[in-house]
Design an enzyme around this catalytic site. Structure first.
Site, PDB file in Angstrom:
ATOM      1  N   GLU A  85      -5.018  -7.724  -7.590  1.00 31.05           N
ATOM      2  CA  GLU A  85      -4.629  -7.813  -6.170  1.00 31.05           C
ATOM      3  C   GLU A  85      -3.535  -6.875  -6.408  1.00 31.05           C
ATOM      4  O   GLU A  85      -2.979  -6.706  -6.603  1.00 31.05           O
ATOM      5  CB  GLU A  85      -4.468  -8.602  -5.492  1.00 31.05           C
ATOM      6  CG  GLU A  85      -4.053  -8.640  -3.704  1.00 31.05           C
ATOM      7  CD  GLU A  85      -3.370 -10.235  -3.684  1.00 31.05           C
ATOM      8  OE1 GLU A  85      -3.152 -10.515  -2.143  1.00 31.05           O
ATOM      9  OE2 GLU A  85      -3.065 -11.115  -4.013  1.00 31.05           O
ATOM     10  N   LEU A  86      -3.828  -5.285  -5.338  1.00 27.14           N
ATOM     11  CA  LEU A  86      -2.667  -4.716  -5.046  1.00 27.14           C
ATOM     12  C   LEU A  86      -1.664  -4.645  -4.106  1.00 27.14           C
ATOM     13  O   LEU A  86      -1.316  -5.478  -3.279  1.00 27.14           O
ATOM     14  CB  LEU A  86      -4.104  -3.338  -3.855  1.00 27.14           C
ATOM     15  CG  LEU A  86      -2.264  -1.914  -3.922  1.00 27.14           C
ATOM     16  CD1 LEU A  86      -2.375  -1.829  -4.991  1.00 27.14           C
ATOM     17  CD2 LEU A  86      -2.993  -0.862  -2.559  1.00 27.14           C
ATOM     18  N   ASP A  87      -0.710  -4.936  -5.244  1.00 28.91           N
ATOM     19  CA  ASP A  87       0.864  -5.186  -4.771  1.00 28.91           C
ATOM     20  C   ASP A  87       1.029  -6.871  -4.684  1.00 28.91           C
ATOM     21  O   ASP A  87       2.407  -7.157  -3.708  1.00 28.91           O
ATOM     22  CB  ASP A  87       1.465  -4.711  -3.365  1.00 28.91           C
ATOM     23  CG  ASP A  87       1.013  -2.892  -3.693  1.00 28.91           C
ATOM     24  OD1 ASP A  87       1.795  -2.255  -5.046  1.00 28.91           O
ATOM     25  OD2 ASP A  87       1.268  -2.057  -2.525  1.00 28.91           O
ATOM     26  N   GLY A  88       0.115  -6.764  -5.239  1.00 30.34           N
ATOM     27  CA  GLY A  88      -0.252  -9.139  -4.679  1.00 30.34           C
ATOM     28  C   GLY A  88       0.813  -9.721  -5.485  1.00 30.34           C
ATOM     29  O   GLY A  88       0.660 -10.546  -6.163  1.00 30.34           O
TER      30      GLY A  88
ATOM     31  N   GLY B 111       0.575  -1.178  -0.015  1.00 28.11           N
ATOM     32  CA  GLY B 111      -0.070  -0.122   0.015  1.00 28.11           C
ATOM     33  C   GLY B 111       0.657   0.979  -0.479  1.00 28.11           C
ATOM     34  O   GLY B 111       1.680   0.948  -0.970  1.00 28.11           O
TER      35      GLY B 111
END
Lengths: 300, 300, 300, 300
Positions: B242-245, B217
């Site tokens: 998926e954020l940063d995933g 994040g």
């Protein structure tokens, strides 16, 4: 009240003419601190052999300093110095402690079934690289008794089950009481209770087998494998009530690749874990670590 | 359907006698794959100059292989080879792609206000270390136009606000369409929509300014400072919903200390970020990365 | 006589109320130094914001200390402080210098045909990460004029041939005279004469493209390739009369493998070189480096 | 004639149904090698589980490949495979060897007074991380007998003096003969004679306590301290007649500072030495190392 430092040594000094002492100070920053303390030390016949300081500018201006100094007649002069220093300390609102370098800190090492971190400590201790006494090893398993006793170190097997947890911890505290300054969790796989932590504020060092705050909790190597990270690590930190959330003392890492499965990560990780834990313990026993809020200042 | 590989090149070949090609294959493991493929390549006059393979033993036994080979008359022979290979591929249930080394991949670089990652790419590109074409730079700010245009590269300023986000993305897609094989987010501070990601499956590379999965994040350096970590890092990964995933391609780290404030971490981090992003882009454009589930196999 | 420090600033102070100064001291160790200096600084209204010291125990007991301090009216008070300090300095037989933090050091950057180290310095300078002025770039080739002038920095093309070497150096000295405090050899491929070195004692910083003392002299990457090392490095050092033999300021390394040919080593090395040189220059201009004999004390 | 590989295993196979084997090949590069070998292995019922190859393009085009494969009835089938492979090998002018993974290599570990490298090997061996047999430890000092024998490993104390050197080496060879495939010099401080080296071509692994080729010869930590390097290292290499000049298998490094004296460097170095030596031994016993001229190809 909880101290930001490790095992205090302001009162009970033992014998030994001449010698080295250390002083750790933290206080709100303001002009004249270094001058006042170094002048005080000079007047008391102390020769400063090392000093490190750090000013935490942006956040309320805390000031931290570590002195290492030699005194001619340590046994006689250090208590005087300690008593007299109160006036300086009061003037600057200091938290402070002195430590004699010759008074070895006593470690109680907790271990479960993985022996590599314990072995590293035993080995460095035997090689003279770890300037401490290992008072005892405590384990919830019987496996390492022979190994530990072969080093002439007492081994306490205190089993822990869900139903006997409280009783086991009572026994641990009984065994440790007055015999250890620091508790080292060398891959001890049980949760330490708040009550126990309270007894050793900022004096329980744990090795977590991940690069915190990545992979908090159980099975970090399996978590690392699943996430597909390209670097793994280990973290030595002081234990607080928040699981894997205490002040970090030291971390290190190693490159891995897609070829490394969970077992490979564990094997590679073992070397990182033992090196990181040994470094953290070394810095702690040399009084190089000051805790402020949830972070460490490490004068290494 | 989404491909595990990057920009495919199975059909549209351009001119050029002789030359190098690469083949990436993933399939369920079983005996005879290497024999079948290398025999096939030999029969088609291909000289294998490099091969790398990986068998993911414990989990369902996926098999991955990368060949780099030379063909005498690449223009004429590669299409034949590609057509004939279908039989081998079907026999082993392969996902596969071939790439001509001489066909440079085209990058669209997205950037916001921080220029260091963009500068590193421009610089490596100019020095001949990045074997790709930079087709364009797209930014939600006008600041870097002069810099980018001085390299002879088109600059598209597409502002993004809460109310114009959808419209801005429509424009981005219009500008990128057919002009880029890969999207590089070189510290682009806007979220990419699922619709955009769908257009570039495993072909959007982002640099995240932390050692993922730590500090997912916003404001990772501030998070790192607050947590008091002793090592910071950066992570290049493919962008998924998926954020940063998404799948991690490369990570690297640097040691820091209590003396480093957030600004110091940012400064130190800039060097890590640009090195890590440049490495990931290099490996991608050399067809060294295969994505499987949420992880990468990197044959570097 | 040669000074152990970098550009002195004991006399010519410029305007500016309030501000930060630094003091570097080296002297034979004996009790009371820290007390005397910190007391002196306190009396002169200086607030010490950082101090680092080092005692070189075994060898003759040299003592080194660096203070960073704030003064209320720097313009007026620093000259007084400097004048008064002579008494303290004489008492302890000190070599010492003070530096105003606000007085940016002036760099003359020498470069040949490789631009990556120069670019890194220009870039960090433009980003505000290099707290110095780049007064000029001097090159024995004309290639980088446009680049350098686009940053608003004067470019002097001074060709060097075997027959014109003495004349070229005369020109260099003329151009540099009074306009630079530090000379940075950013992959400048000519030998600097003893006469030139004499003008800038411990103020010429060179980047050598190997992990010194391995691979002294020419073509270090070719040497590294031939020797088959598994790690390559770069070294920033002060230039002395002994080729590649001066005091080392900073080094760093990167892992390589048998797959990397000489060109790969050069490419990988470029990133190490620019990072190492930039770090060394940064520490020098922040007055963090003291030279003693042929070694450096770096308070970073 | 000297072999580029380690302990050969082409003839004397022992019992055991099913199992894994490895094949190392080096030959002049030309088209069809991979196809020929992988086709051959497939026809002989071998399932390739890993392959790594390297083409040394610029220099005469040597080609190196390592296969790891499973055979159903290893005892019966490997000799057949080995016999039949001669035809393939002759066609491509190959140097080659096969190794059964289950046949543990036998180590003779030589040690003097420093125990850390020996301890690391013993420890990893006991933990199951070192897939080899430690047949014996040979030392020119009696000190480590108890330690070694506590692991159930024979200890041979063979004193070495200037006048008894030849006789001592004769004894060493007698003791080692037919009982060891590899000799590991775990900080053995005596020079090995050419005659001994001849017996173990590319099968004597030494750990040198510096980042070679820096600090060849004696007292490397003292040399490193004097030169003032900022990083120290260790190097594992095969022993050849040239002192510290043999093919490098692995190196690693650690950052140090001006604060570290020679004793500190030794202490820090001990951890590097043991990690580097253990890695090199591991790769060697897994048949991951091919020596070509004075360099290694390491398929790790």
């Amino acid at each position: 009240m909880s101290s930001p430092f490790n095992s205090p040594d302001q009162t009970n000094l033992s014998n030994g003419k001449g010698g080295r002492a250390r002083m750790l100070i933290s206080c709100p920053d303001r002009p004249g601190i270094v001058a006042a303390v170094s002048h005080f030390l000079y007047e008391h016949g102390a020769n400063i052999v090392q000093s490190d300081q750090y000013t935490m500018d942006p956040e309320g201006g805390m000031f931290f300093i570590r002195f290492e100094f030699d005194l001619n007649d340590l046994e006689k002069e250090l208590p005087v110095l300690v008593e007299d220093f109160t006036r300086v300390a009061d003037r600057f609102d200091m938290k402070w402690h002195t430590f004699r370098a010759s008074r070895k800190k006593r470690l109680a090492v907790f271990v479960s079934k993985e022996d590599h971190c314990l072995l590293e400590l035993l080995w460095q201790w035997k090689a003279g690289d770890l300037d401490a006494d290992i008072s005892m090893v405590i384990s919830n398993h019987p496996d390492m008794r022979e190994l530990v006793e072969s080093f002439g170190i007492p081994y306490h097997h205190i089993p822990v089950t869900a139903s006997t947890k409280a009783e086991a911890e009572r026994k641990q505290m009984e065994v440790v009481a007055d015999k250890a300054d620091i508790v080292v969790l060398a891959r001890y796989m049980q949760i330490i209770s708040p009550k126990f932590i309270e007894q050793f504020p900022n004096r329980i060092i744990n090795i977590h087998h991940s690069f915190l705050p990545a992979f908090v909790g159980g099975k970090p190597y399996a978590q690392a494998y699943t996430r597909g990270v390209k670097i793994i690590g280990a973290t030595a930190h002081y234990v607080t009530e928040e699981l894997d959330g205490g002040p970090i003392i030291e971390q290190d890492v190693q490159r891995v690749s897609h070829r490394d499965n969970v077992e490979d990560l564990k094997r590679i990780g073992r070397t990182i874990e033992r090196v990181v834990l040994a470094r953290a313990v070394k810095w702690h026993i040399e009084d190089r670590v000051i805790v402020h809020h949830n972070k460490t200042v490490v004068f290494n």
